[in-house]
Scaffold this active site. Structure first.
Site, PDB file in Angstrom:
ATOM      1  N   SER A  77      -2.478 -10.326   2.824  1.00 34.70           N
ATOM      2  CA  SER A  77      -2.564  -9.401   2.000  1.00 34.70           C
ATOM      3  C   SER A  77      -4.012 -10.500   1.052  1.00 34.70           C
ATOM      4  CB  SER A  77      -2.191  -8.005   1.343  1.00 34.70           C
ATOM      5  OG  SER A  77      -2.905  -7.459   1.085  1.00 34.70           O
TER       6      SER A  77
ATOM      7  N   ASP B 187      -3.841  -2.185  10.764  1.00 35.72           N
ATOM      8  CA  ASP B 187      -4.263  -2.287   8.977  1.00 35.72           C
ATOM      9  C   ASP B 187      -4.510  -1.048   8.743  1.00 35.72           C
ATOM     10  OD1 ASP B 187      -3.873  -3.149   6.689  1.00 35.72           O
ATOM     11  OD2 ASP B 187      -4.750  -5.202   6.991  1.00 35.72           O
TER      12      ASP B 187
ATOM     13  N   HIS C 139      -0.278  -3.475   7.268  1.00 33.76           N
ATOM     14  CA  HIS C 139      -0.952  -4.588   6.721  1.00 33.76           C
ATOM     15  C   HIS C 139       0.647  -5.515   6.721  1.00 33.76           C
ATOM     16  CE1 HIS C 139      -2.921  -5.837   3.669  1.00 33.76           C
ATOM     17  NE2 HIS C 139      -2.192  -5.799   2.702  1.00 33.76           N
TER      18      HIS C 139
HETATM   19  C1  LIG Z   1     -10.387   4.395  -9.177  1.00 29.63           C
HETATM   20  C2  LIG Z   1     -10.245   4.716  -7.707  1.00 29.63           C
HETATM   21  C3  LIG Z   1      -9.952   3.528  -6.905  1.00 29.63           C
HETATM   22  C4  LIG Z   1     -10.137   4.421  -5.663  1.00 29.63           C
HETATM   23  C5  LIG Z   1      -9.878   3.099  -5.231  1.00 29.63           C
HETATM   24  C6  LIG Z   1     -11.216   2.852  -3.751  1.00 29.63           C
HETATM   25  C7  LIG Z   1     -10.918   1.616  -2.854  1.00 29.63           C
HETATM   26  C8  LIG Z   1      -9.644   1.019  -3.052  1.00 29.63           C
HETATM   27  C9  LIG Z   1     -10.259  -0.228  -1.317  1.00 29.63           C
HETATM   28  C10 LIG Z   1      -9.283  -0.778  -1.086  1.00 29.63           C
HETATM   29  C11 LIG Z   1      -8.405  -1.206  -1.963  1.00 29.63           C
HETATM   30  C12 LIG Z   1      -6.863  -1.938  -1.157  1.00 29.63           C
HETATM   31  C13 LIG Z   1      -7.037  -3.257  -2.272  1.00 29.63           C
HETATM   32  C14 LIG Z   1      -5.936  -4.634  -1.668  1.00 29.63           C
HETATM   33  C15 LIG Z   1      -5.750  -5.211  -1.975  1.00 29.63           C
HETATM   34  C16 LIG Z   1      -4.954  -5.794  -2.126  1.00 29.63           C
HETATM   35  C17 LIG Z   1      -3.800  -5.662  -1.309  1.00 29.63           C
HETATM   36  C18 LIG Z   1      -2.707  -6.155  -1.184  1.00 29.63           C
HETATM   37  O1  LIG Z   1      -2.594  -7.336  -1.860  1.00 29.63           O
HETATM   38  S1  LIG Z   1      -1.466  -5.011  -0.330  1.00 29.63           S
HETATM   39  C19 LIG Z   1      -0.240  -5.443  -1.208  1.00 29.63           C
HETATM   40  C20 LIG Z   1       0.761  -7.721  -1.518  1.00 29.63           C
HETATM   41  N1  LIG Z   1       1.288  -7.576  -2.258  1.00 29.63           N
HETATM   42  C21 LIG Z   1       2.283  -8.568  -2.041  1.00 29.63           C
HETATM   43  O2  LIG Z   1       3.118  -8.747  -1.298  1.00 29.63           O
HETATM   44  C22 LIG Z   1       3.366  -8.051  -3.473  1.00 29.63           C
HETATM   45  C23 LIG Z   1       3.805  -7.779  -3.989  1.00 29.63           C
HETATM   46  N2  LIG Z   1       4.613  -7.690  -5.245  1.00 29.63           N
HETATM   47  C24 LIG Z   1       5.335  -6.952  -6.806  1.00 29.63           C
HETATM   48  O3  LIG Z   1       4.473  -5.597  -6.231  1.00 29.63           O
HETATM   49  C25 LIG Z   1       5.924  -7.548  -7.557  1.00 29.63           C
HETATM   50  O4  LIG Z   1       6.378  -8.899  -7.304  1.00 29.63           O
HETATM   51  C26 LIG Z   1       7.410  -6.813  -7.183  1.00 29.63           C
HETATM   52  C27 LIG Z   1       8.307  -7.223  -5.715  1.00 29.63           C
HETATM   53  C28 LIG Z   1       6.806  -5.290  -7.589  1.00 29.63           C
HETATM   54  C29 LIG Z   1       8.124  -7.255  -8.898  1.00 29.63           C
HETATM   55  O5  LIG Z   1       7.447  -6.621  -9.794  1.00 29.63           O
HETATM   56  P1  LIG Z   1       7.833  -6.311 -10.640  1.00 29.63           P
HETATM   57  O6  LIG Z   1       9.567  -7.500 -11.584  1.00 29.63           O
HETATM   58  O7  LIG Z   1       7.508  -6.316 -12.295  1.00 29.63           O
HETATM   59  O8  LIG Z   1       8.549  -5.158 -10.848  1.00 29.63           O
HETATM   60  P2  LIG Z   1       9.246  -3.571 -10.767  1.00 29.63           P
HETATM   61  O9  LIG Z   1      10.689  -4.191 -10.692  1.00 29.63           O
HETATM   62  O10 LIG Z   1       9.002  -3.723 -12.832  1.00 29.63           O
HETATM   63  O11 LIG Z   1       8.051  -2.846 -10.994  1.00 29.63           O
HETATM   64  C30 LIG Z   1       7.220  -3.111 -10.543  1.00 29.63           C
HETATM   65  C31 LIG Z   1       6.505  -1.795  -9.936  1.00 29.63           C
HETATM   66  O12 LIG Z   1       6.676  -2.305  -8.440  1.00 29.63           O
HETATM   67  C32 LIG Z   1       7.381   0.041  -8.077  1.00 29.63           C
HETATM   68  N3  LIG Z   1       7.863  -1.317  -7.085  1.00 29.63           N
HETATM   69  C33 LIG Z   1       9.292  -2.867  -6.977  1.00 29.63           C
HETATM   70  N4  LIG Z   1      10.159  -3.001  -6.294  1.00 29.63           N
HETATM   71  C34 LIG Z   1       9.447  -1.457  -5.500  1.00 29.63           C
HETATM   72  C35 LIG Z   1       9.666  -1.764  -3.804  1.00 29.63           C
HETATM   73  N5  LIG Z   1      11.141  -2.335  -3.520  1.00 29.63           N
HETATM   74  N6  LIG Z   1       8.857  -0.776  -3.292  1.00 29.63           N
HETATM   75  C36 LIG Z   1       8.252   0.189  -3.962  1.00 29.63           C
HETATM   76  N7  LIG Z   1       7.555   0.316  -5.086  1.00 29.63           N
HETATM   77  C37 LIG Z   1       8.379  -0.815  -5.764  1.00 29.63           C
HETATM   78  C38 LIG Z   1       8.386   0.192  -9.442  1.00 29.63           C
HETATM   79  O13 LIG Z   1       8.891   1.081  -8.786  1.00 29.63           O
HETATM   80  C39 LIG Z   1       7.243  -0.886 -10.544  1.00 29.63           C
HETATM   81  O14 LIG Z   1       6.742   0.784  -9.620  1.00 29.63           O
HETATM   82  P3  LIG Z   1       6.248   1.768 -11.483  1.00 29.63           P
HETATM   83  O15 LIG Z   1       5.261   1.220 -12.697  1.00 29.63           O
HETATM   84  O16 LIG Z   1       5.354   2.780 -11.060  1.00 29.63           O
HETATM   85  O17 LIG Z   1       7.781   2.815 -12.024  1.00 29.63           O
END
Ligand SMILES: CCCCC/C=C\C/C=C\CCCCCCCC(=O)SCCNC(=O)CCNC(=O)[C@H](O)C(C)(C)COP(=O)(O)OP(=O)(O)OC[C@H]1O[C@@H](n2cnc3c(N)ncnc32)[C@H](O)[C@@H]1OP(=O)(O)O
EC number: 3.1.2.2
Length: 453
Positions: free
Chosen positions: A273, A365, A399
């Site tokens: 990603s 994706d 993805h």
């Molecule tokens: C204004 C309008 C905008 C319009 C936009 C229009 C178009 C956009 C078009 C396209 C955009 C696409 C762009 C994409 C680009 C990039 C694509 C990617 O990179 S995809 C992501 C891939 N990423 C990863 O694999 C890394 C993932 N890592 C993490 O997310 C973090 O490291 C983490 C694992 C979550 C740990 O971080 P942290 O310790 O800080 O986490 P927290 O526990 O504090 O949680 C943070 C947040 O995440 C939620 N969360 C945590 N764990 C999970 C889980 N297992 N599943 C789902 N969600 C999870 C958690 O609830 C927290 O959320 P919130 O703060 O809301 O409670």
């Protein structure tokens, strides 16, 4: 980071079967015998091999013995992640004439999956919590998988006949975990059992940041020195980033290349990603990168500027009016990024790279157009007389192409978009893709980086 005004959408319709009470699993109902066959067998045994524990990416042999001939049973699996979220799957089976059931030979008759799927009870797991992704945060502890055999074909009803608990580990025996805090670099290095040196790889995840180690730790079990690299939202690194400074990544490359247990001259990169986009930028701007595997990456800068020395690559424009809503109430953003053939300055200058590339592409994706990007990179490289990259496309894969047996995460909160989006993928095809992609990337790195000398 991209500003977001989207409200978080509740997409509970996507949430799979709502199992009413987990506790009921452990309270078998009385058997009804009035005029019906009573199948329950208390001497049934459930065997899982390897026994007791295995690495997460290893296949398992699952069998039930001591059933009645042709007995209908339901197998269930469950695990909890470190945040307490429950993931479950179930499938209906029928024992053979000898009262045995071997998942390598018997097709599932329905449930979370159907057909011959020896590992379906793992890859078909679904989160109880809507839109939750299975992530391993602490690789020093296993996921504990509970497997059960229930009499009959009611996943919530039948008497429990057998049970097994199996630990799925992320550190193969002897793999060493070394936290790295060198200069600005924040990372964790995983080293295979001694002696080295080993081919070195930097591993990058995407938006959300943090430091995810599970892929690096598993890959170190295959003979590579793998450094999971954080670049934001971790330790003393920035919480968010407007500009991806390649100098930070250069420092990480230099650190790994000069490590005494890392074999030279060049290293490998693995990114998914946003991590794939960064890997591409690193291979384009930096020296010493022999091979790169990009999983569903972008060829354009997305969401932030990429900079190196006096050069900057601006992010592609967002096409907000191209954001669609799916029937499940999720956003589909696959059309919402301007093409880097239009926003030409956002095209990462891959033609400067002498790195050997492998692109792993999920053809479903919906995060962005991974296949189009891989094809455009291939054209650009060849137009500049560079080696043609290897591109492997996986039909119906989404993805998040993860190591084998991670359940498909087809939708979830996208931190860059600020809303729940669809990531695409069909569970079975995605599971097939993950097994193949894992093997392909190892083969590619072994070939390009050489085995340990
Ligand atoms: C204004 C309008 C905008 C319009 C936009 C229009 C178009 C956009 C078009 C396209 C955009 C696409 C762009 C994409 C680009 C990039 C694509 C990617 O990179 S995809 C992501 C891939 N990423 C990863 O694999 C890394 C993932 N890592 C993490 O997310 C973090 O490291 C983490 C694992 C979550 C740990 O971080 P942290 O310790 O800080 O986490 P927290 O526990 O504090 O949680 C943070 C947040 O995440 C939620 N969360 C945590 N764990 C999970 C889980 N297992 N599943 C789902 N969600 C999870 C958690 O609830 C927290 O959320 P919130 O703060 O809301 O409670």
């Amino acid at each position: 980071m991209v500003a977001s005004s989207f409200a978080v959408l509740r997409a509970s319709r996507l949430c799979q079967q709502d199992w009413k009470s987990w506790a009921r699993l452990f309270v078998p109902p009385p058997l009804s015998t009035g005029g019906r066959t009573t199948w329950a067998r208390t001497n049934a045994t459930l065997s899982v091999e390897p026994e007791g524990r295995s690495c997460w990416d290893e296949p398992l042999s699952i069998a039930v013995r001591g059933l009645a001939p042709e007995q209908p049973v339901t197998l269930r699996s469950a695990l909890r992640d470190e945040k307490g979220a429950l993931f479950r799957a179930h499938a209906r089976y029928r024992a053979d004439a000898g009262g045995e059931l071997n998942l390598a030979r018997a097709p599932a008759l329905g449930g979370s999956f159907s057909g011959l799927e020896p590992m379906g009870l793992l890859w078909a797991m679904e989160p109880e919590r809507p839109l939750w992704r299975l992530i391993k945060r602490d690789v020093q502890t296993p996921f504990v998988v509970e497997l059960e055999v229930l009499d009959g074909h009611e996943p919530d009803g039948g008497q429990r006949l057998a049970r097994a608990v199996h630990e799925r580990h992320f550190l193969a025996p002897g793999v060493r975990r070394v936290p790295v805090r060198e200069g600005r670099v924040r990372a964790t290095l995983f080293l295979p059992p001694e002696p080295g040196p080993f081919p070195g790889i930097i591993d990058l995840f995407g938006v959300g940041g943090g430091l995810l180690e599970y892929r690096a730790s598993l890959l170190a079990g295959k003979g590579f020195a793998v450094m999971a690299l954080a670049y934001y939202n971790y330790d003393d690194l920035p919480k968010s980033i407007e500009t991806m400074h390649m100098e930070y990544f250069e420092e990480a490359v230099n650190y790994l290349r000069s490590h005494p247990e890392v074999k030279g001259p060049g290293i490998g990169l693995l990114g998914i990603s946003k991590g794939g986009e960064l890997g591409l930028a690193m291979a384009s701007f930096l020296k010493g990168i022999t091979a790169a595997v990009v999983i569903n990456g972008s060829v354009a800068a997305v969401g932030n500027t990429i900079s190196y020395k006096d050069e900057t690559i601006p992010p592609v424009s967002l096409l907000r009016n191209q954001v669609k809503m799916t029937k499940d109430g999720l956003l589909d953003v696959v059309e919402a990024l301007q093409s880097p053939l239009v926003d030409k300055k956002s095209f990462i200058p891959v033609e400067r790279s002498d790195t050997a590339f492998l692109f792993l592409v999920g053809q479903d994706d919906h995060n962005w157009k991974s296949e189009f990007y891989a094809d455009e990179i291939s054209k650009r490289l060849q137009a500049h007389g560079k080696e043609k990259p290897q591109i492997i496309c996986y039909p119906a894969a989404g993805h998040y192409i993860e190591p084998p047996y991670f359940p498909l995460c087809s939708a979830g909160m996208h931190l860059l978009v600020g809303a729940n989006i669809t990531f695409g993928g069909e569970p079975r095809a995605h599971a097939v893709a993950q097994v193949d992609a894992w093997q392909q990337l190892q083969t590619f790195f072994h070939k390009q980086l050489g085995s340990k000398s």
